[in-house]
Design a protein around this motif. Structure first.
Motif, PDB file in Angstrom:
ATOM      1  N   MET A 172     -15.699  41.534  25.365  1.00 41.38           N
ATOM      2  CA  MET A 172     -15.094  41.319  24.053  1.00 41.38           C
ATOM      3  C   MET A 172     -15.561  39.990  23.455  1.00 41.38           C
ATOM      4  SD  MET A 172     -11.229  42.667  24.528  1.00 41.38           S
ATOM      5  CE  MET A 172     -10.876  44.409  24.685  1.00 41.38           C
ATOM      6  N   GLU A 173     -15.588  38.954  24.272  1.00 34.71           N
ATOM      7  CA  GLU A 173     -15.997  37.636  23.797  1.00 34.71           C
ATOM      8  C   GLU A 173     -17.450  37.626  23.321  1.00 34.71           C
ATOM      9  OE1 GLU A 173     -13.127  34.716  26.464  1.00 34.71           O
ATOM     10  OE2 GLU A 173     -15.131  35.181  27.200  1.00 34.71           O
ATOM     11  N   ASN A 174     -18.276  38.476  23.902  1.00 37.57           N
ATOM     12  CA  ASN A 174     -19.698  38.511  23.572  1.00 37.57           C
ATOM     13  C   ASN A 174     -20.056  39.659  22.630  1.00 37.57           C
ATOM     14  OD1 ASN A 174     -20.870  36.273  25.217  1.00 37.57           O
ATOM     15  ND2 ASN A 174     -19.804  37.395  26.808  1.00 37.57           N
ATOM     16  N   ASP A 175     -19.028  40.230  22.005  1.00 40.02           N
ATOM     17  CA  ASP A 175     -19.240  41.334  21.044  1.00 40.02           C
ATOM     18  C   ASP A 175     -20.107  42.452  21.608  1.00 40.02           C
ATOM     19  OD1 ASP A 175     -17.700  40.098  19.052  1.00 40.02           O
ATOM     20  OD2 ASP A 175     -19.413  38.882  18.414  1.00 40.02           O
ATOM     21  N   GLU A 176     -19.866  42.813  22.858  1.00 39.78           N
ATOM     22  CA  GLU A 176     -20.655  43.873  23.497  1.00 39.78           C
ATOM     23  C   GLU A 176     -20.024  45.251  23.337  1.00 39.78           C
ATOM     24  OE1 GLU A 176     -21.562  42.871  27.580  1.00 39.78           O
ATOM     25  OE2 GLU A 176     -21.946  40.793  27.043  1.00 39.78           O
ATOM     26  N   LEU A 177     -18.863  45.322  22.695  1.00 37.25           N
ATOM     27  CA  LEU A 177     -18.167  46.604  22.569  1.00 37.25           C
ATOM     28  C   LEU A 177     -18.130  47.049  21.118  1.00 37.25           C
ATOM     29  CD1 LEU A 177     -15.077  45.784  24.820  1.00 37.25           C
ATOM     30  CD2 LEU A 177     -17.064  47.115  25.464  1.00 37.25           C
ATOM     31  N   ASP A 178     -18.440  48.333  20.888  1.00 39.50           N
ATOM     32  CA  ASP A 178     -18.237  48.850  19.539  1.00 39.50           C
ATOM     33  C   ASP A 178     -16.745  49.145  19.371  1.00 39.50           C
ATOM     34  OD1 ASP A 178     -17.582  51.482  20.444  1.00 39.50           O
ATOM     35  OD2 ASP A 178     -19.702  52.023  20.488  1.00 39.50           O
ATOM     36  N   ILE A 179     -16.348  49.465  18.157  1.00 42.41           N
ATOM     37  CA  ILE A 179     -14.920  49.592  17.855  1.00 42.41           C
ATOM     38  C   ILE A 179     -14.230  50.670  18.694  1.00 42.41           C
ATOM     39  CG2 ILE A 179     -15.098  51.193  15.904  1.00 42.41           C
ATOM     40  CD1 ILE A 179     -12.917  48.051  15.958  1.00 42.41           C
ATOM     41  N   ASP A 180     -14.910  51.788  18.952  1.00 44.66           N
ATOM     42  CA  ASP A 180     -14.311  52.858  19.753  1.00 44.66           C
ATOM     43  C   ASP A 180     -14.118  52.419  21.203  1.00 44.66           C
ATOM     44  OD1 ASP A 180     -14.164  54.694  17.623  1.00 44.66           O
ATOM     45  OD2 ASP A 180     -16.277  55.226  17.916  1.00 44.66           O
ATOM     46  N   LEU A 181     -15.131  51.786  21.735  1.00 40.65           N
ATOM     47  CA  LEU A 181     -15.034  51.297  23.109  1.00 40.65           C
ATOM     48  C   LEU A 181     -13.998  50.183  23.218  1.00 40.65           C
ATOM     49  CD1 LEU A 181     -18.592  51.045  24.706  1.00 40.65           C
ATOM     50  CD2 LEU A 181     -16.606  52.270  25.559  1.00 40.65           C
ATOM     51  N   MET A 182     -13.892  49.345  22.194  1.00 35.07           N
ATOM     52  CA  MET A 182     -12.934  48.246  22.243  1.00 35.07           C
ATOM     53  C   MET A 182     -11.508  48.765  22.361  1.00 35.07           C
ATOM     54  SD  MET A 182     -12.457  44.907  19.831  1.00 35.07           S
ATOM     55  CE  MET A 182     -14.126  44.385  20.118  1.00 35.07           C
ATOM     56  N   ALA A 183     -11.177  49.797  21.586  1.00 33.81           N
ATOM     57  CA  ALA A 183      -9.831  50.371  21.654  1.00 33.81           C
ATOM     58  C   ALA A 183      -9.563  50.915  23.056  1.00 33.81           C
ATOM     59  CB  ALA A 183      -9.673  51.476  20.612  1.00 33.81           C
ATOM     60  N   GLU A 184     -10.540  51.590  23.629  1.00 27.84           N
ATOM     61  CA  GLU A 184     -10.412  52.145  24.975  1.00 27.84           C
ATOM     62  C   GLU A 184     -10.251  51.012  26.006  1.00 27.84           C
ATOM     63  OE1 GLU A 184     -13.675  54.144  27.765  1.00 27.84           O
ATOM     64  OE2 GLU A 184     -13.317  55.296  25.938  1.00 27.84           O
ATOM     65  N   GLN A 185     -11.046  49.968  25.859  1.00 27.96           N
ATOM     66  CA  GLN A 185     -10.995  48.853  26.803  1.00 27.96           C
ATOM     67  C   GLN A 185      -9.691  48.059  26.674  1.00 27.96           C
ATOM     68  OE1 GLN A 185     -13.847  47.797  29.244  1.00 27.96           O
ATOM     69  NE2 GLN A 185     -13.507  49.983  28.948  1.00 27.96           N
ATOM     70  N   LEU A 186      -9.162  47.969  25.462  1.00 27.08           N
ATOM     71  CA  LEU A 186      -7.872  47.291  25.282  1.00 27.08           C
ATOM     72  C   LEU A 186      -6.755  48.044  25.995  1.00 27.08           C
ATOM     73  CD1 LEU A 186      -7.982  46.080  21.579  1.00 27.08           C
ATOM     74  CD2 LEU A 186      -7.704  44.659  23.604  1.00 27.08           C
ATOM     75  N   LYS A 187      -6.789  49.378  25.912  1.00 23.41           N
ATOM     76  CA  LYS A 187      -5.792  50.189  26.634  1.00 23.41           C
ATOM     77  C   LYS A 187      -5.931  49.971  28.137  1.00 23.41           C
ATOM     78  CE  LYS A 187      -5.373  53.863  23.229  1.00 23.41           C
ATOM     79  NZ  LYS A 187      -5.864  55.169  22.843  1.00 23.41           N
TER      80      LYS A 187
END
Length: 62
Positions: free
Chosen positions: A21-36
């Motif tokens: 997340m800090e390195n902006d390696e996640l797209d928005i769909d993956l970010m939501a999944e990773q936050l969960k």
């Protein structure tokens, strides 16, 4: 059902998610999944710490 994750493994996975997340390696769909996933890992770690704390207190009062 996945086998129970060890505390250290959960922390390592959380650190990996945070790093991405800090390195902006996640797209928005993956970010939501990773936050969960991060929420699940945080709960798992808190539960383990609470359980361990209760066990230590029990031992100390015996």
């Amino acid at each position: 059902m996945e086998k129970e994750l060890k505390y250290e493994a959960a922390i390592a996975e959380l650190q990996s998610i945070l790093h991405k997340m800090e390195n902006d390696e996640l797209d928005i769909d993956l970010m939501a999944e990773q936050l969960k996933r991060a929420q699940q890992l945080i709960k798992l770690c808190k539960d383990k710490l609470t359980k361990t704390d209760a066990e230590i207190k029990k031992i100390l009062t015996e």
